[in-house]
Design an enzyme around this catalytic site. Structure first.
Site, PDB file in Angstrom:
ATOM      1  N   GLU A 120     -12.411   4.486   5.254  1.00  0.00           N
ATOM      2  CA  GLU A 120     -13.209   5.367   4.403  1.00  0.00           C
ATOM      3  C   GLU A 120     -14.683   5.116   4.689  1.00  0.00           C
ATOM      4  O   GLU A 120     -15.101   3.971   4.759  1.00  0.00           O
ATOM      5  CB  GLU A 120     -12.948   5.088   2.923  1.00  0.00           C
ATOM      6  CG  GLU A 120     -13.658   6.115   2.047  1.00  0.00           C
ATOM      7  CD  GLU A 120     -13.443   5.885   0.541  1.00  0.00           C
ATOM      8  OE1 GLU A 120     -12.747   4.935   0.163  1.00  0.00           O
ATOM      9  OE2 GLU A 120     -14.002   6.671  -0.223  1.00  0.00           O
ATOM     10  N   ALA A 261     -14.146  -3.572  -1.761  1.00  0.00           N
ATOM     11  CA  ALA A 261     -12.739  -3.518  -1.397  1.00  0.00           C
ATOM     12  C   ALA A 261     -12.356  -2.079  -1.091  1.00  0.00           C
ATOM     13  O   ALA A 261     -13.152  -1.164  -1.289  1.00  0.00           O
ATOM     14  CB  ALA A 261     -11.871  -4.049  -2.533  1.00  0.00           C
ATOM     15  N   MET A 262     -11.111  -1.901  -0.625  1.00  0.00           N
ATOM     16  CA  MET A 262     -10.661  -0.579  -0.205  1.00  0.00           C
ATOM     17  C   MET A 262      -9.201  -0.353  -0.573  1.00  0.00           C
ATOM     18  O   MET A 262      -8.351  -1.196  -0.345  1.00  0.00           O
ATOM     19  CB  MET A 262     -10.863  -0.451   1.315  1.00  0.00           C
ATOM     20  CG  MET A 262     -10.428   0.884   1.880  1.00  0.00           C
ATOM     21  SD  MET A 262     -11.409   2.244   1.196  1.00  0.00           S
ATOM     22  CE  MET A 262     -10.202   3.551   1.193  1.00  0.00           C
ATOM     23  N   GLU A 263      -8.950   0.846  -1.121  1.00  0.00           N
ATOM     24  CA  GLU A 263      -7.658   1.158  -1.747  1.00  0.00           C
ATOM     25  C   GLU A 263      -6.597   1.698  -0.787  1.00  0.00           C
ATOM     26  O   GLU A 263      -5.724   2.457  -1.219  1.00  0.00           O
ATOM     27  CB  GLU A 263      -7.904   2.184  -2.865  1.00  0.00           C
ATOM     28  CG  GLU A 263      -8.321   3.602  -2.390  1.00  0.00           C
ATOM     29  CD  GLU A 263      -9.811   3.851  -2.349  1.00  0.00           C
ATOM     30  OE1 GLU A 263     -10.579   2.875  -2.262  1.00  0.00           O
ATOM     31  OE2 GLU A 263     -10.222   5.032  -2.400  1.00  0.00           O
ATOM     32  N   ASN A 264      -6.616   1.334   0.501  1.00  0.00           N
ATOM     33  CA  ASN A 264      -5.607   1.814   1.454  1.00  0.00           C
ATOM     34  C   ASN A 264      -4.209   1.777   0.846  1.00  0.00           C
ATOM     35  O   ASN A 264      -3.838   0.801   0.202  1.00  0.00           O
ATOM     36  CB  ASN A 264      -5.618   0.937   2.698  1.00  0.00           C
ATOM     37  CG  ASN A 264      -7.007   0.608   3.165  1.00  0.00           C
ATOM     38  OD1 ASN A 264      -7.775   1.497   3.461  1.00  0.00           O
ATOM     39  ND2 ASN A 264      -7.352  -0.668   3.170  1.00  0.00           N
ATOM     40  N   HIS A 296      -9.565  -1.772 -10.124  1.00  0.00           N
ATOM     41  CA  HIS A 296     -10.135  -0.540  -9.576  1.00  0.00           C
ATOM     42  C   HIS A 296      -9.325  -0.056  -8.370  1.00  0.00           C
ATOM     43  O   HIS A 296      -8.903   1.102  -8.319  1.00  0.00           O
ATOM     44  CB  HIS A 296     -11.590  -0.800  -9.174  1.00  0.00           C
ATOM     45  CG  HIS A 296     -12.288   0.368  -8.553  1.00  0.00           C
ATOM     46  ND1 HIS A 296     -13.088   1.222  -9.278  1.00  0.00           N
ATOM     47  CD2 HIS A 296     -12.296   0.826  -7.283  1.00  0.00           C
ATOM     48  CE1 HIS A 296     -13.559   2.160  -8.456  1.00  0.00           C
ATOM     49  NE2 HIS A 296     -13.096   1.943  -7.251  1.00  0.00           N
ATOM     50  N   GLU A 297      -9.102  -0.948  -7.422  1.00  0.00           N
ATOM     51  CA  GLU A 297      -8.379  -0.534  -6.209  1.00  0.00           C
ATOM     52  C   GLU A 297      -6.944  -0.154  -6.549  1.00  0.00           C
ATOM     53  O   GLU A 297      -6.400   0.807  -6.014  1.00  0.00           O
ATOM     54  CB  GLU A 297      -8.407  -1.637  -5.144  1.00  0.00           C
ATOM     55  CG  GLU A 297      -9.802  -2.147  -4.775  1.00  0.00           C
ATOM     56  CD  GLU A 297     -10.799  -1.060  -4.434  1.00  0.00           C
ATOM     57  OE1 GLU A 297     -10.398   0.013  -3.957  1.00  0.00           O
ATOM     58  OE2 GLU A 297     -12.014  -1.277  -4.671  1.00  0.00           O
ATOM     59  N   HIS A 300      -6.732   3.311  -8.028  1.00  0.00           N
ATOM     60  CA  HIS A 300      -6.889   4.380  -7.042  1.00  0.00           C
ATOM     61  C   HIS A 300      -5.542   4.911  -6.544  1.00  0.00           C
ATOM     62  O   HIS A 300      -5.474   6.008  -6.009  1.00  0.00           O
ATOM     63  CB  HIS A 300      -7.661   3.881  -5.816  1.00  0.00           C
ATOM     64  CG  HIS A 300      -9.152   4.084  -5.877  1.00  0.00           C
ATOM     65  ND1 HIS A 300      -9.725   5.260  -6.274  1.00  0.00           N
ATOM     66  CD2 HIS A 300     -10.183   3.257  -5.540  1.00  0.00           C
ATOM     67  CE1 HIS A 300     -11.058   5.140  -6.186  1.00  0.00           C
ATOM     68  NE2 HIS A 300     -11.358   3.943  -5.752  1.00  0.00           N
ATOM     69  N   GLU A 319     -13.951   8.336  -7.499  1.00  0.00           N
ATOM     70  CA  GLU A 319     -14.685   7.117  -7.832  1.00  0.00           C
ATOM     71  C   GLU A 319     -15.152   7.077  -9.292  1.00  0.00           C
ATOM     72  O   GLU A 319     -15.031   6.056  -9.957  1.00  0.00           O
ATOM     73  CB  GLU A 319     -15.863   6.906  -6.868  1.00  0.00           C
ATOM     74  CG  GLU A 319     -15.434   6.670  -5.410  1.00  0.00           C
ATOM     75  CD  GLU A 319     -14.481   5.492  -5.226  1.00  0.00           C
ATOM     76  OE1 GLU A 319     -14.358   4.657  -6.145  1.00  0.00           O
ATOM     77  OE2 GLU A 319     -13.829   5.411  -4.158  1.00  0.00           O
TER      78      GLU A 319
HETATM   79  N1  ARG Z   1     -13.185   3.496  -1.879  1.00  0.00           N
HETATM   80  C1  ARG Z   1     -13.719   2.167  -1.909  1.00  0.00           C
HETATM   81  C2  ARG Z   1     -13.822   1.786  -3.375  1.00  0.00           C
HETATM   82  O1  ARG Z   1     -14.572   2.279  -4.118  1.00  0.00           O
HETATM   83  C3  ARG Z   1     -15.043   2.027  -1.256  1.00  0.00           C
HETATM   84  C4  ARG Z   1     -15.043   2.278   0.209  1.00  0.00           C
HETATM   85  C5  ARG Z   1     -16.389   2.556   0.708  1.00  0.00           C
HETATM   86  N2  ARG Z   1     -16.481   2.524   2.117  1.00  0.00           N
HETATM   87  C6  ARG Z   1     -17.592   2.727   2.782  1.00  0.00           C
HETATM   88  N3  ARG Z   1     -17.591   2.594   4.058  1.00  0.00           N
HETATM   89  N4  ARG Z   1     -18.688   3.037   2.211  1.00  0.00           N
HETATM   90  O2  ARG Z   1     -13.056   1.065  -3.866  1.00  0.00           O
HETATM   91 ZN    ZN Z   2     -13.281   3.152  -5.655  1.00  0.00          ZN
END
Ligand code: ARG
Ligand code: ZN
Length: 872
Positions: A120, A261-264, A296-297, A300, A319
Site C-alpha cells: 500500500e 503497520a499494514m493490514e495485508n 487497528h490492523e 481493517h 482509514e
Molecule cells: N494501511 C496502513 C494502516 O493505516 C498504512 C499503510 C501506509 N503505507 C504507506 N506506504 N504510506 O494501517
Molecule cells: Zn489503517
C-alpha cells in the site's frame, strides 16, 4: 502529472485470479505472474491493456501461452502496454527485481536478513506488472521459493496448501487466499523467524490459529500484542458483529518499516516498534500504542479488506472509519476520558497545524501527485472525527445498522465515501447532504460564540458564528453542519441546568446543530446565570472561541460535569496566563505568575479522584507546540520561557503537594499495563517533572533513585528524560552513559535513548544530533532511527529553530539524502520546514532558503509535491 478524482474510470480489464511464483534472491529475485484477465463489462472491447510497473526487468511475456514479439507490447514510463488483447485471456510475465537495493521500503525489500513487502498504496507495481489499483480485486495463489537454511519460514496471504523441498537446498510453500483482494493487500515474508502461537474461537465456534512471527531474540516481547489481538477480535464480534474469516491470522515484526503497520489479508506486517513490548523496554504509552495498532490492523479486515476503496481518493473511507473503531476499542479497554483527552490534544496540535499549512487538504482530496503523501493526520484523524460526528448525529443504534448495511451490501467490493454515508443516511432516515461537506472542504472551522443571560426573563441566548479559513485551492468555504454538545452550568449550584430550546426539553446535556453561518439559540426557563460548557467531548473538530474570563474557567475546571471540558477549561486557563507571560517576555517586562492558576492547581492536587490518569492530564501544561498553535506568530523562545516560568512558579508554590502526590503514587507491585497502574505512574511522573523543573534537591534524589530502581521503562524513561533535560549540567551524562551501555543491543530502546538526548532544551542539542548520526546504532536507512534522531530533533522547538539556521540546514541535508534513499520518509521529514509562514521574518528567510536548496535537487515525486506546495 497530478491524478484527479474527477477522472475516475473503471479499469479496462479486471483480474479474476492471480498466480505468483517468487524465486527469492537478494540481488535477483524472479517473479512469475499469471493473470486471469477479462474485459470490464462497463468498458468497450478493443482497448489496450495497460499495466503498472516500476523498476522491473522484464524477462518474458506471453498471452494465452504465446510469447509476444517485441512489436506486440511496449514498455512505457508507467509500465507495460499491449495494444491488442482478447476479451478473456491469460497473461504470463516474468520479471527480475533486486530486493537488496530497495531502500524505499516499498514493494519487496530486505530487512535484517529477511524478505518482506509493503504494497500500500502503490508498491505492488515494484513486484510485477499489474493493474495496481484498489478496484481490481482477485483471488491469489502464491508460491514462495527460497533457500531452505537461511529462509526456513515462507509466508504469504491466506492458507498454506502445499510445501516441499527443491534441488539446490531450496524449498517452497504455496499459499492460497480465497478472498478477492486488491494488490495493495498482497504480502510476502521470508526469513529465519520464530513464532508464538495462540488460538481464538470465534462467536460462531470456528477455531482460528493466531501467530506472531519475530526474530528469535524478541520471543519474549509478544505477550501484549497477542492479548491485544484476542481482545480486538472479541470486541469486533461484540460491537460490530464482525467475525474473522480465515483459519489463520499472522503478524510479523520487521525492523525497517515506513509506517506503523499494514493490514495485508491474513498476514499483517508490523514495524517492530508497533508490536514488541516488555516492561523493561516499553513505556506505558508504547503498550497502549501497540494495543491500538494491533486492533487497528485487525479491524481493517472488515473496514478496508472485505470492503475496500474504489480509488485512493477514498482512503479515509477505510482509514477514518478504522481509526474511529480503534479509538472506541481503546476507550473501552482503558480510561475512556483520558483516551479522549489524549486524542484531542494530539489532534489540536498536529492536525490543526496541518490544516493551517501549505499542505492542507480535504479528508477526501480531489487531486494528488503522490498518494504516499496523503497518509496524513487529516485523512486518518480528521476522518475519524467525521465518523465520530456521524455516530453522534444518528446515534449508536442507527450507526450500527448503517454499518451492518454497509458491510453486507458492499462485501467484496471497492466503494466510495458516499456509499458509506449513504448507508448511515438510510439507516437513520437523516439528511446528511450538508454533512458531506466535511469530506470536501479543507481547513479547520472556527466558531465564535457569544452568550448572554437575561435575568429578568430567565433566558440564555447563545449566538454561534462559523467560518472556515481559506486553504490552498479553496478560497471560499460553505457553512458546515456542526454538532455542538453543550451544557449550561449554573453559577450558584455548579450543576448542569435543564435545557429548553424552542419549547422542547433537551435534558441537561444536549447537542445543538449549527448549519448556518450564524445562528442564535434561545434557551428558556434558565433559573440561574450559567457558564456555558461548549463542544463537550470535542463534539466537532473545530476551534471554538468564547470570551471566558479566568473566573469562568476556574469555575468550569472545578464544576463541569463533562470530564473532557473540565480538562479543557484548565488548558484554556493556562493558555490565558501563558499569553500574558509571552507578551511580558517579548517586552522585556518582569514575569508575574497569575495566582488564579496557582489556586486552581492547588485545588486539583487536593482532589481525591479515582481517575489519576485524567488528573495527570489536568496537571500537564499545554505543550510548546500547542501554545504555538494559538499564537498569530510563533515566538519559540518566548513560548519556551513562558511555559518554563509557569511550570517553575507552580513547582515553587506547590512543592510539598507535588512531593506528597509523588510519594502517594509509588508502586511496588510488578508492572502491569493496566489503567490503574498507568494512572498512578503518570500522576507520579508529572509530579516529578514539576519538582525537577526547579532542581529541587529532594526531586533530584527521587529522579536518581527512580532511574536506578529500574522498575519499568515508563519510570526509567521519565527519570532519564528529566535528568537529561535538567539545567543542572552534571546529571545528564552519567545516566545517559549507563542507559546507552545497558541497552546497546536493543534497537527499540536505543531509539528512545536517541530521542531523549536530542530533545534537550540545552543549546548543545544540535551538536548531539551530529555526533549521534555517527553512532553505530544509528542508520539513515532505518525509518525508526531517522524518526528517533532527526524527527525528534525537529520537534525540539528552541533548538531546531536556532537563529543561526543550523537546525534547518541539518534537516535539509538529511532530507536531500533521504530523497534518494527513501522518498516517502523524506517527504514526511521535511514537514517542519513547510510551516515557515508561522515564524518571524528572520526564520522565514532561513527556512525558505533551505526549501529552495532542496528544490534544486533531482526530486522524487514525494518530495517534489511537498516542496512545491510549501513554496507556492
Ligand atoms: N494501511 C496502513 C494502516 O493505516 C498504512 C499503510 C501506509 N503505507 C504507506 N506506504 N504510506 O494501517
Ligand atoms: Zn489503517
Amino acid at each position: 502529472q497530478p491524478t484527479y478524482l474527477s477522472d475516475y474510470r473503471a479499469p479496462a480489464y479486471r483480474v479474476t485470479h492471480t498466480e505468483l511464483t517468487f524465486d527469492l534472491d537478494p540481488a535477483a529475485t524472479r517473479v512469475k505472474a499469471r493473470l486471469h484477465l477479462e474485459r470490464h463489462p462497463e468498458r468497450q472491447a478493443g482497448e489496450p491493456l495497460e499495466l503498472d510497473g516500476e523498476q522491473l526487468d522484464l524477462k518474458a511475456i506471453a498471452i494465452d501461452g504465446q510469447p509476444l514479439g517485441a512489436d506486440e507490447y511496449a514498455l512505457t514510463e508507467r509500465g507495460l502496454r499491449v495494444d491488442r488483447v482478447p476479451e478473456r485471456f491469460l497473461l504470463d510475465t516474468e520479471v527480475e527485481i533486486a530486493p537488496e537495493d530497495n531502500t524505499a521500503l516499498e514493494g519487496l525489500y530486505r530487512s535484517s536478513g529477511m524478505f518482506c513487502t509493503q504494497c500500500e498504496a502503490e508498491g505492488f507495481r515494484r513486484i510485477t506488472f499489474y493493474p495496481d489499483r484498489p478496484d481490481v480485486m482477485a483471488t491469489f495463489s502464491t508460491t514462495v521459493i527460497g533457500d531452505a537454511a537461511s529462509l526456513p519460514v515462507l509466508l504469504s496471504n491466506g492458507n498454506p496448501v502445499e510445501r516441499g523441498s527443491l534441488p539446490g537446498e531450496r524449498h517452497f510453500v504455496t499459499w492460497e487466499d480465497p478472498h478477492p483482494k486488491p494488490s495493495y493487500l498482497f504480502a510476502l515474508v521470508a526469513g529465519d523467524l520464530k513464532k508464538v502461537e495462540d488460538r481464538f474461537i470465534t462467536l460462531s465456534g470456528r477455531e482460528v490459529s493466531l501467530q506472531i512471527w519475530v526474530e528469535e531474540e524478541n520471543l519474549g516481547k509478544t505477550d501484549h500484542a497477542m492479548a491485544s489481538l484476542k481482545r480486538a477480535m472479541r470486541w469486533d464480534e461484540e460491537t460490530y458483529g464482525r467475525e474473522y474469516d480465515l483459519d489463520l491470522f499472522m503478524i510479523v515484526a520487521v525492523n525497517d518499516f515506513n509506517m506503523g503497520a499494514m493490514e495485508n489479508k491474513g498476514l499483517n506486517i508490523f514495524n517492530s516498534a508497533a508490536v514488541l513490548t516488555h516492561p523493561q523496554t516499553a513505556t506505558d504509552a508504547a503498550f497502549q500504542r501497540v494495543e491500538g495498532i494491533v486492533a487497528h490492523e485487525y479491524f481493517h479486515n472488515w473496514s478496508g479488506n472485505r470492503v475496500t476503496c474504489r480509488d485512493w481518493f477514498q482512503l479515509s473511507l477505510k482509514e477514518g472509519f478504522t481509526v474511529f473503531r480503534d479509538q472506541c476499542f481503546s476507550a473501552d479497554t482503558n480510561s475512556a476520558p483520558v483516551k479522549r483527552i489524549e486524542e484531542v490534544s494530539f489532534f489540536r496540535t498536529a492536525q490543526f497545524a496541518e490544516d493551517a499549512g501549505p499542505t492542507a487538504h480535504p479528508v477526501r482530496p480531489d487531486h494528488y501527485i503522490e498518494i504516499g503523501n496523503f497518509y496524513t493526520l487529516t485523512i486518518y484523524e480528521k476522518g475519524a472525527e467525521i465518523v465520530r460526528m456521524l455516530r453522534n448525529l444518528v446515534g449508536w443504534e442507527a450507526f450500527r445498522r448503517g454499518a451492518d448495511r454497509y458491510f453486507a451490501r458492499f462485501d467484496g467490493q471497492a466503494v466510495t465515501i458516499e456509499d458509506f454515508v449513504g448507508c448511515m443516511a438510510e439507516a437513520s432516515g437523516q439528511d446528511l447532504d450538508q454533512f458531506m461537506r466535511w469530506y470536501s472542504q479543507a481547513g479547520t472551522p472556527e466558531i465564535d460564540a457569544h452568550g448572554e443571560y437575561d435575568y429578568a426573563n430567565g433566558v440564555y441566548r447563545l449566538v454561534l458564528r462559523q467560518r472556515t479559513p481559506a486553504t490552498p485551492g479553496q478560497p471560499d468555504k460553505q457553512a458546515l453542519h456542526i454538532p455542538i454538545r453543550l451544557g449550561l452550568v449554573g453559577t450558584k449550584t455548579g450543576r448542569d441546568l435543564a435545557l429548553t430550546l424552542d419549547g422542547e426539553a433537551l435534558g441537561r446535556d444536549a447537542v445543538i446543530h449549527l448549519r448556518e453561518d450564524e445562528q442564535e439559540f434561545v434557551f428558556t426557563d434558565v433559573e440561574e446565570a450559567p457558564v456555558p460548557s461548549l463542544l463537550r467531548g470535542f463534539s466537532a473538530p473545530v476551534k471554538l472561541h468564547y470570551p471566558y474570563s479566568r473566573e469562568d474557567l476556574a469555575f468550569l475546571l472545578a464544576n463541569d460535569s463533562d470530564g473532557f471540558n473540565r480538562w479543557d477549561a484548565g488548558q484554556r486557563l493556562a493558555l490565558l496566563a501563558l499569553d500574558d507571560l509571552i507578551a511580558a517576555h517579548r517586552n522585556g517586562v518582569e514575569k508575574v505568575m497569575d495566582p488564579r492558576v496557582v489556586e486552581a492547581f492547588r485545588a486539583l492536587l487536593d482532589t481525591d479522584t479515582d481517575d489519576k490518569a485524567v488528573l495527570a492530564e489536568m496537571l500537564t501544561l499545554p505543550s510548546e507546540a500547542y501554545i504555538a498553535e494559538q499564537q498569530p506568530l510563533v515566538d519559540v523562545d518566548a513560548i519556551h520561557a513562558a511555559r518554563l516560568f509557569v511550570k517553575q512558579s507552580l513547582a515553587l508554590a506547590l512543592r510539598d503537594d507535588f512531593l506528597r502526590v509523588y510519594e502517594a503514587n509509588r508502586l511496588d507491585a510488578p508492572y502491569a499495563p493496566e489503567p490503574e497502574q498507568i494512572g498512578a505512574r503518570s500522576l507520579k511522573n508529572v509530579a516529578l517533572s514539576y519538582l525537577m523543573s526547579i532542581e529541587d534537591e529532594e526531586g533530584i534524589e527521587l529522579a536518581r533513585r527512580q532511574f536506578e530502581a529500574d522498575h519499568n521503562m515508563s519510570d526509567v524513561r521519565q527519570a532519564l528524560t528529566l535528568l537529561t533535560h535538567s539545567s543542572r549540567g552534571d546529571l545528564a551524562d552519567p545516566a545517559l552513559r549507563a542507559f546507552g551501555e545497558k541497552w546497546a543491543h536493543d534497537p527499540l530502546v536505543m531509539d528512545q535513548w536517541f530521542s531523549i538526548q536530542v530533545m534537550r532544551p540545552q543549546s548543545d542539542a544540535l551538536d548531539r544530533v551530529k555526533f549521534l548520526m555517527d553512532h553505530p546504532a544509528f542508520s539513515l536507512t532505518n525509518p525508526n532511527k531517522v524518526r528517533a534522531l532527526i524527527g525528534a530533533f525537529a520537534q525540539n522547538r528552541v533548538n531546531f529553530h536556532r537563529l543561526d539556521g543550523e537546525g534547518y540546514k541539518l534537516l535539509a541535508d538529511v532530507v536531500i539524502e533521504l530523497n534518494r534513499l527513501n522518498p516517502e520518509i523524506a517527504a514526511r521529514l521535511v514537514t517542519p520546514l513547510t510551516r515557515w509562514q508561522r515564524f518571524d521574518e528572520a526564520r522565514q528567510t532561513l527556512m525558505k532558503a533551505e526549501l529552495e536548496r532542496i528544490r534544486g535537487e533531482a526530486l522524487s515525486p514525494n518530495v517534489y509535491e511537498v516542496i512545491e506546495k510549501a513554496l507556492a
